[in-house]
Design a protein around this motif. Structure first.
Motif, PDB file in Angstrom:
ATOM      1  N   UNK A 105       0.760  -1.505   0.028  1.00 57.75           N
ATOM      2  CA  UNK A 105      -0.288   0.392   0.205  1.00 57.75           C
ATOM      3  C   UNK A 105       0.714   1.622  -0.455  1.00 57.75           C
ATOM      4  N   UNK A 106       1.871   1.211   0.196  1.00 60.53           N
ATOM      5  CA  UNK A 106       2.845   2.207   0.381  1.00 60.53           C
ATOM      6  C   UNK A 106       2.569   3.303   1.437  1.00 60.53           C
ATOM      7  N   UNK A 107       1.794   3.653   2.917  1.00 61.66           N
ATOM      8  CA  UNK A 107       1.284   4.076   3.164  1.00 61.66           C
ATOM      9  C   UNK A 107      -0.054   5.166   2.174  1.00 61.66           C
ATOM     10  N   UNK A 108      -0.994   4.663   1.352  1.00 57.85           N
ATOM     11  CA  UNK A 108      -1.804   5.323   0.628  1.00 57.85           C
ATOM     12  C   UNK A 108      -3.391   4.123   1.221  1.00 57.85           C
ATOM     13  N   UNK A 109      -4.053   4.931   1.847  1.00 58.13           N
ATOM     14  CA  UNK A 109      -5.235   4.074   2.282  1.00 58.13           C
ATOM     15  C   UNK A 109      -4.924   3.489   2.809  1.00 58.13           C
ATOM     16  N   UNK A 110      -4.072   3.576   4.207  1.00 60.33           N
ATOM     17  CA  UNK A 110      -4.139   2.538   5.444  1.00 60.33           C
ATOM     18  C   UNK A 110      -3.984   3.646   6.819  1.00 60.33           C
ATOM     19  N   UNK A 111      -4.468   4.256   7.176  1.00 60.18           N
ATOM     20  CA  UNK A 111      -4.212   5.057   7.970  1.00 60.18           C
ATOM     21  C   UNK A 111      -4.477   3.568   8.969  1.00 60.18           C
ATOM     22  N   UNK A 112      -5.860   3.374   9.203  1.00 55.20           N
ATOM     23  CA  UNK A 112      -6.388   3.091   9.996  1.00 55.20           C
ATOM     24  C   UNK A 112      -5.189   1.212  10.697  1.00 55.20           C
ATOM     25  N   UNK A 113      -4.640   1.053   9.488  1.00 58.17           N
ATOM     26  CA  UNK A 113      -4.142  -0.185   9.276  1.00 58.17           C
ATOM     27  C   UNK A 113      -2.584  -0.067  10.479  1.00 58.17           C
ATOM     28  N   UNK A 114      -2.165   1.170   9.956  1.00 57.97           N
ATOM     29  CA  UNK A 114      -1.023   1.809  10.905  1.00 57.97           C
ATOM     30  C   UNK A 114      -1.608   1.987  11.658  1.00 57.97           C
ATOM     31  N   UNK A 115      -2.692   2.371  12.184  1.00 64.20           N
ATOM     32  CA  UNK A 115      -3.024   2.010  13.634  1.00 64.20           C
ATOM     33  C   UNK A 115      -2.656   1.100  14.422  1.00 64.20           C
ATOM     34  N   UNK A 120      11.002   3.010  -3.942  1.00 63.51           N
ATOM     35  CA  UNK A 120      10.277   4.555  -3.275  1.00 63.51           C
ATOM     36  C   UNK A 120      10.902   4.930  -3.771  1.00 63.51           C
ATOM     37  N   UNK A 121      10.757   5.880  -4.807  1.00 57.46           N
ATOM     38  CA  UNK A 121      10.923   7.252  -4.488  1.00 57.46           C
ATOM     39  C   UNK A 121      10.828   8.125  -4.141  1.00 57.46           C
ATOM     40  N   UNK A 122      11.549   9.382  -3.859  1.00 53.75           N
ATOM     41  CA  UNK A 122      11.718  10.798  -2.665  1.00 53.75           C
ATOM     42  C   UNK A 122      10.050  11.239  -4.097  1.00 53.75           C
ATOM     43  N   UNK A 123       9.188  12.222  -3.476  1.00 59.00           N
ATOM     44  CA  UNK A 123       8.288  13.120  -3.952  1.00 59.00           C
ATOM     45  C   UNK A 123       8.351  13.936  -2.465  1.00 59.00           C
ATOM     46  N   UNK A 124       8.201  15.044  -3.002  1.00 59.77           N
ATOM     47  CA  UNK A 124       7.435  16.395  -1.491  1.00 59.77           C
ATOM     48  C   UNK A 124       6.007  15.405  -1.113  1.00 59.77           C
ATOM     49  N   UNK A 125       5.052  15.199  -1.775  1.00 58.07           N
ATOM     50  CA  UNK A 125       4.018  14.511  -1.562  1.00 58.07           C
ATOM     51  C   UNK A 125       4.471  12.993  -0.981  1.00 58.07           C
ATOM     52  N   UNK A 126       5.369  12.179  -1.431  1.00 57.83           N
ATOM     53  CA  UNK A 126       4.968  11.401  -0.431  1.00 57.83           C
ATOM     54  C   UNK A 126       5.797  11.363   0.964  1.00 57.83           C
ATOM     55  N   UNK A 127       7.285  12.844   1.398  1.00 61.64           N
ATOM     56  CA  UNK A 127       7.689  12.825   2.814  1.00 61.64           C
ATOM     57  C   UNK A 127       6.081  13.172   2.857  1.00 61.64           C
ATOM     58  N   UNK A 128       5.016  14.001   2.760  1.00 62.57           N
ATOM     59  CA  UNK A 128       4.241  14.734   3.537  1.00 62.57           C
ATOM     60  C   UNK A 128       3.045  13.592   4.413  1.00 62.57           C
ATOM     61  N   UNK A 129       2.811  13.013   3.329  1.00 64.31           N
ATOM     62  CA  UNK A 129       1.845  11.427   3.322  1.00 64.31           C
ATOM     63  C   UNK A 129       2.701  10.078   4.833  1.00 64.31           C
ATOM     64  N   UNK A 130       4.284  10.188   3.984  1.00 60.07           N
ATOM     65  CA  UNK A 130       4.914   9.591   5.433  1.00 60.07           C
ATOM     66  C   UNK A 130       4.223  10.103   7.239  1.00 60.07           C
ATOM     67  N   UNK A 131       4.620  11.753   7.132  1.00 61.94           N
ATOM     68  CA  UNK A 131       4.550  12.258   8.128  1.00 61.94           C
ATOM     69  C   UNK A 131       3.304  12.062   8.832  1.00 61.94           C
ATOM     70  N   UNK A 132       1.981  12.776   7.735  1.00 60.75           N
ATOM     71  CA  UNK A 132       0.618  12.701   8.392  1.00 60.75           C
ATOM     72  C   UNK A 132       0.167  11.177   8.523  1.00 60.75           C
ATOM     73  N   UNK A 133       0.884  10.207   8.599  1.00 61.12           N
ATOM     74  CA  UNK A 133       0.421   8.945   8.835  1.00 61.12           C
ATOM     75  C   UNK A 133       1.204   8.218   9.799  1.00 61.12           C
ATOM     76  N   UNK A 134       1.908   8.739  10.273  1.00 62.13           N
ATOM     77  CA  UNK A 134       2.359   8.514  11.323  1.00 62.13           C
ATOM     78  C   UNK A 134       2.300   8.539  13.248  1.00 62.13           C
ATOM     79  N   UNK A 135       2.644   7.803  14.238  1.00 65.65           N
ATOM     80  CA  UNK A 135       1.472   8.469  15.144  1.00 65.65           C
ATOM     81  C   UNK A 135       3.362   8.666  15.777  1.00 65.65           C
ATOM     82  N   UNK A 136       3.474  10.157  15.971  1.00 69.71           N
ATOM     83  CA  UNK A 136       4.507  10.480  16.340  1.00 69.71           C
ATOM     84  C   UNK A 136       4.453  10.444  17.890  1.00 69.71           C
TER      85      UNK A 136
END
Length: 237
Positions: A82-92, A117-133
């Motif tokens: 899923x590469x962090x796409x549409x899987x917030x519930x699964x990550x939690x 999985x190459x860098x993009x600003x969108x992917x970076x934002x997505x990673x941070x948004x999905x993490x429980x800090x």
């Protein structure tokens, strides 16, 4: 773990280690018990291949000493499929299983992305948004495009650790300015097999001096991983 270095392996169940690490007369069922008598941390990789359960982690919790620490690798379902796409519930759900099962023995949560999985600003934002800090999050990339200041600055701002890796196709940088140091040594030039020299281990020791760090040897397809882990452990004592 203020200014403490914990070193260990990403595997322990290796028949090649018998007589080198595990005593010849020790049954395989006792191998992990012998491991945790020598090391204070273990990188749990089984969760990468199969989504873990609370009961599985409770079993690991119950069999280890009170000062033992696990780092846990996130399922490939999350990072590779899923590469962090549409899987917030699964990550939690994964965070909750780790926290409930391992309690105070939970160290870091490792998310390792694939080489595709190459860098993009969108992917970076997505990673941070999905993490429980609130967790000790470590991100390992396998594509060099992520080695850039935009990523590092964002991770520092959000208390996320950029994983230092020793890998045949990636930079050898040991990052010492993140919340903690997390090093994975995969073996090079031959991944999972190659050994590290005493000089290379001494360089790692010097780089992490007076820092908080986890160092895991993943060159465990041969006897190299356990011998390197023991040597670095002795250097740090």
């Amino acid at each position: 773990m203020k200014n403490q270095v914990l070193t260990g392996c990403s595997s322990y169940n290796n028949r090649l280690w018998k007589g080198i690490f595990h005593p010849d007369n020790l049954s395989q069922s006792k191998w992990f018990e012998f491991y945790y008598q020598c090391f204070r941390t273990y990188e749990f990789n089984g969760s990468f291949y199969r989504f873990p359960t609370v009961r599985i982690f409770q079993n690991w919790y119950n069999k280890t000493p009170e000062n033992f620490i696990f780092s846990v690798k996130a399922p490939k379902e999350i990072t590779h499929s899923k590469k962090f796409v549409d899987c917030q519930d699964r990550i939690n759900e994964f965070y909750e299983v780790c926290k409930t099962g391992l309690k105070e023995k939970l160290g870091c949560i490792l998310f390792q992305f694939p080489p595709s999985y190459h860098f993009s600003a969108e992917k970076l934002t997505q990673i941070i948004r999905n993490l429980d800090l609130s967790f000790k999050n470590v991100i390992e990339f396998r594509h060099e495009s992520w080695w850039n200041e935009e990523v590092w600055d964002a991770f520092r701002e959000h208390n996320i650790t950029f994983c230092s890796v020793s890998h045949p196709q990636l930079p050898d940088t040991i990052f010492t300015d993140f919340p903690l140091i997390f090093i994975r040594l995969h073996g090079k030039p031959k991944m999972f097999y190659s050994s590290y020299s005493s000089k290379e281990l001494l360089d790692i020791k010097d780089a992490i001096h007076l820092k908080s760090a986890f160092v895991y040897f993943n060159n465990t397809a041969s006897e190299a991983g356990i011998l390197n882990a023991l040597e670095l452990k002795h250097m740090l004592e």
